[in-house]
Design an enzyme around this catalytic site. Structure first.
Site, PDB file in Angstrom:
ATOM      1  N   ARG A 265      10.561  -2.819  -0.783  1.00 46.86           N
ATOM      2  CA  ARG A 265       9.271  -2.121  -0.736  1.00 46.86           C
ATOM      3  C   ARG A 265       8.592  -2.107  -2.101  1.00 46.86           C
ATOM      4  O   ARG A 265       7.411  -2.395  -2.210  1.00 46.86           O
ATOM      5  CB  ARG A 265       9.474  -0.699  -0.193  1.00 46.86           C
ATOM      6  CG  ARG A 265       9.717  -0.742   1.288  1.00 46.86           C
ATOM      7  CD  ARG A 265      10.223   0.535   1.890  1.00 46.86           C
ATOM      8  NE  ARG A 265      10.581   0.235   3.284  1.00 46.86           N
ATOM      9  CZ  ARG A 265      11.299   1.004   4.069  1.00 46.86           C
ATOM     10  NH1 ARG A 265      11.734   2.168   3.635  1.00 46.86           N
ATOM     11  NH2 ARG A 265      11.571   0.642   5.298  1.00 46.86           N
ATOM     12  N   TYR A 403       5.826  -5.834   7.717  1.00 47.13           N
ATOM     13  CA  TYR A 403       7.267  -5.951   7.406  1.00 47.13           C
ATOM     14  C   TYR A 403       7.696  -5.041   6.244  1.00 47.13           C
ATOM     15  O   TYR A 403       6.869  -4.340   5.688  1.00 47.13           O
ATOM     16  CB  TYR A 403       7.732  -7.396   7.244  1.00 47.13           C
ATOM     17  CG  TYR A 403       7.061  -8.316   6.251  1.00 47.13           C
ATOM     18  CD1 TYR A 403       6.353  -7.864   5.161  1.00 47.13           C
ATOM     19  CD2 TYR A 403       7.183  -9.701   6.419  1.00 47.13           C
ATOM     20  CE1 TYR A 403       5.791  -8.746   4.261  1.00 47.13           C
ATOM     21  CE2 TYR A 403       6.618 -10.595   5.523  1.00 47.13           C
ATOM     22  CZ  TYR A 403       5.925 -10.112   4.449  1.00 47.13           C
ATOM     23  OH  TYR A 403       5.370 -10.976   3.570  1.00 47.13           O
ATOM     24  N   GLU A 404       8.964  -5.058   5.938  1.00 47.86           N
ATOM     25  CA  GLU A 404       9.586  -4.093   5.007  1.00 47.86           C
ATOM     26  C   GLU A 404       9.370  -2.664   5.496  1.00 47.86           C
ATOM     27  O   GLU A 404       9.152  -1.740   4.716  1.00 47.86           O
ATOM     28  CB  GLU A 404       9.025  -4.237   3.575  1.00 47.86           C
ATOM     29  CG  GLU A 404       9.130  -5.611   2.960  1.00 47.86           C
ATOM     30  CD  GLU A 404      10.536  -6.005   2.538  1.00 47.86           C
ATOM     31  OE1 GLU A 404      11.464  -5.184   2.690  1.00 47.86           O
ATOM     32  OE2 GLU A 404      10.710  -7.142   2.077  1.00 47.86           O
ATOM     33  N   GLY A 405       9.421  -2.470   6.799  1.00 47.53           N
ATOM     34  CA  GLY A 405       9.105  -1.162   7.394  1.00 47.53           C
ATOM     35  C   GLY A 405       7.605  -1.089   7.582  1.00 47.53           C
ATOM     36  O   GLY A 405       6.854  -1.267   6.616  1.00 47.53           O
ATOM     37  N   ASN A 410       6.881   3.830   6.949  1.00 47.10           N
ATOM     38  CA  ASN A 410       6.939   4.224   5.536  1.00 47.10           C
ATOM     39  C   ASN A 410       6.200   5.535   5.286  1.00 47.10           C
ATOM     40  O   ASN A 410       6.639   6.361   4.495  1.00 47.10           O
ATOM     41  CB  ASN A 410       6.372   3.115   4.646  1.00 47.10           C
ATOM     42  CG  ASN A 410       7.428   2.103   4.278  1.00 47.10           C
ATOM     43  OD1 ASN A 410       8.293   2.381   3.448  1.00 47.10           O
ATOM     44  ND2 ASN A 410       7.395   0.946   4.903  1.00 47.10           N
TER      45      ASN A 410
END
Ligand code: FAD
Length: 596
Positions: A265, A403-405, A410
């Site tokens: 992140r 992506y990446e949560g 988040n």
């Protein structure tokens, strides 16, 4: 920074920001600057001229460029020296990531390789695994990927995981069955960190090599953007993974998945720092060249205001990202990478800043989406057609919010973590919120005396925003108690208040540092950027906070709450248009982002 001076994760809401505790891009050392220059030179000299070819998913070219990047050390900043890397601090990784951020789909290839692909082995591999895999990954002679997502396991990656691992009868292999989807570098990678549940229960990670029997990658996805990257399924059909390729411990895969995502992140945030600035440069250049009504369009107020707003977002993004990485670096300082407990300690330390990491991801991806969108608008019809870079940048940016949560996940993490820490007594949020509720009725904004110095009013308002966060979160927690987790719309609003407060404060602290080191005239652009951003943001936060409170109370109780909030966020508008005109002048003069 001494240990005691490093603010804890999320603590910025409780204590006044100190410029000395905020790392800024102006604080980069000579070594950082050299690494940054090397990375930018490589990207500008080797990648950008080949973008057209790379967009066609030219795997051979990608491999060649990755090996070149590896030779320059640009893939090994996080890899310990004894395993072929450079073992540098996180700021070094951030400057490299920033530079690759301007490389479109190649940034995704490099980012997935160095981040989610390599770091699980750096942090959780044993020495045999590190020695076997890391030298080739740092050299770029092998490419890494990370297989977590499945068709039924996206945001719920751990709970939904169906890929199963069973120990073979002879105890030599884990036999994996299942399918991962949407895996970056899936078609090209040699080494995969893959998650599966041992006996369908213990969520665990494995290092899988292309070539292991029973492993294959599927067809390429046809994507909206980042077309030059590979995204495929990974298929496991009785795939034989040697037992020594279990990563870390059985049943502890979630430690790896979640901690590596935290790093992913802030790295994604760092990549958007580069792209935000590069797209602003593109917009300013085009606006200076494009003539309509007999004048370059950069002379029109409508365009100038866009450029100024884009610049404000790029500045806040850069400020909060370097602040976040600086906090992590300061907290990691002094840890011995050779200590066997280093991986655990380091990932625990990074986890401490998971709120800031999520802020970096959300703010960065949304700042970039804003900037690429306005860049298309500045390009007019030419922004919509394929031969201009503006169109590609617009498409490439979109994935960052997914992506990446996802940004929803988040955002939800931010108040969720704050409340968790408050409950555990790690952050004194509850006492602060209670104290505030007691004080608020006697608080008289008109009587506040501010020092006579630049940005004094903005500094005061940022502190008031922190109080507003505590106020709203406190009221919501009292009203909904254990059921607050179900009130996502309120949590999302609290998250937005937290994110914007961190952004404004990061910009402010950086501007204060610039003021102290450069004097008012030279720091003018910093001061204007912060003043303009705060001017637009406070009324927006007030509105968001009103909406959240209106869900928590009604009638007289709500009226009292809104009066309290108005006292905190009572704001005297500045001349935002004039500030943005001044910013646009500098952007126009410099031909783009006006700072380093
Ligand atoms: C180009 C690309 C590259 C990728 N690379 C990789 C990779 O290398 N490795 C890997 O493992 N994965 C990768 N992914 C997968 C990516 O991480 C997932 O797509 C992402 O986590 C979202 O999962 P999902 O697509 O299943 O969406 P879902 O989880 O189904 O979400 C759909 C929507 O519902 C929302 N939502 C879901 N749960 C909640 C909730 N509890 N509360 C509120 N809202 C919720 C989401 O925010 C989203 O808006 C990649 C995806 C793409 C498109």
């Amino acid at each position: 920074m001494a240990d005691k001076d490093i603010p804890k994760g999320g603590e910025f809401l409780l204590i006044p920001g100190e410029p000395a505790q905020c790392f800024t891009v102006e604080d980069l050392t000579d070594e950082h600057r050299m690494i940054k220059q090397t990375a930018y030179d490589f990207v500008r000299g080797e990648i950008l001229p080949r973008m057209e070819e790379l967009e066609k998913q030219n795997a051979e070219l990608v491999r060649k460029l990755m090996a070149q990047a590896g030779e320059l050390g640009l893939l090994g900043t996080d890899v310990p020296e004894e395993f072929g890397g450079l073992g540098l601090d996180k700021i070094s990784t951030a400057v490299v990531t920033e530079a690759f951020g301007i490389a479109g789909a190649f940034a995704v290839v490099q980012g997935a390789h160095t981040g989610i692909g390599t770091l699980p082995i750096v942090y959780y591999g044993n020495n045999e695994q590190r020695a076997k895999y890391l030298p080739d990954l740092a050299a770029g002679t092998k490419i890494a990927a990370y297989g977590l997502t499945e068709s039924g396991a996206g945001s719920d990656a751990v709970g939904g995981c169906r890929t199963k691992a069973v120990l073979s009868e002879d105890g030599k292999h884990y036999i994996l069955n299942g399918e991962k989807i949407f895996i970056t570098n899936g078609g090209w990678a040699d080494v995969f960190v893959v998650f599966a549940k041992i006996d369908g229960e213990q969520f665990s990670a494995f290092i899988v090599e292309r070539g292991f029997p029973g492993f294959s990658s599927g067809a390429e996805e046809k994507k909206m953007g980042i077309k030059g990257s590979s995204t495929t399924p990974l298929i496991f059909e009785d795939c034989q993974v040697p037992v020594e390729n279990l990563l870390y411990e059985p049943g502890k895969g979630h430690h790896i998945a979640l901690n590596v995502l935290n790093i992913g992140r802030y790295k994604l945030g760092a990549a958007t720092v580069g792209s935000c600035k590069a797209v602003l440069d593109m917009a300013a250049k085009y606006a200076a060249e494009r003539v309509q009504f007999g004048r370059p369009i950069i002379e029109f107020g409508a365009i100038r205001e866009k450029l100024a707003r884009m610049c404000c977002k790029a500045y806040m993004n850069e400020s909060l990202n370097y602040r976040t990485v600086g906090l992590i670096d300061a907290a990691l300082e002094g840890m011995d990478p050779n200590d066997p407990s280093y991986p655990d300690k380091a990932s625990q330390t990074i986890r401490e800043y998971n709120i800031e990491c999520s802020i970096s991801k959300v703010f960065g991806s949304e700042a970039l989406d804003y900037i690429v969108d306005e860049n298309v608008q500045i390009h007019g019809g030419y922004g919509f057609v394929g031969e201009y870079e503006a169109e590609r940048c617009y498409r490439d940016s979109r994935i960052n919010r997914i992506y990446e949560g996802t940004n929803e996940i988040n955002r939800l993490l931010i108040p969720g973590e704050l409340l968790k820490r408050a409950m555990k007594g790690k952050l004194a949020l509850m006492p602060a919120a209670q104290k505030l509720q007691g004080e608020i009725m006697d608080y008289m904004p008109a009587l506040v005396e501010l020092p006579d110095e630049p940005l004094a009013y903005q500094a005061h308002m940022i502190e008031m925003c922190k109080k507003a966060v505590l106020f709203v979160a406190g009221v919501a927690a009292q009203k909904f108690m254990q059921k607050l987790a179900q009130e996502q719309e309120i949590l999302l609003r609290v998250a937005d208040m937290v994110i914007e407060t961190f952004a404004m404060e990061s910009g402010f602290l950086r501007a204060r540092k610039a003021l102290a080191s450069q004097g008012e005239d030279k720091a003018r652009i910093h001061l204007n950027l912060v003043a303009a951003y705060v001017d637009e943001t406070i009324p927006r936060l007030h509105q968001i906070a009103n909406e959240a409170l209106a869900m928590c109370a009604e009638g007289d109780e709500l009226r009292m709450l809104l009066i309290g909030l108005r006292k905190l966020l009572k704001y005297q508008p500045q001349n935002g248009i004039a500030l943005r005109r001044a910013i646009a002048d500098v952007v126009s003069d410099k031909g783009g982002y006006p700072l380093e």
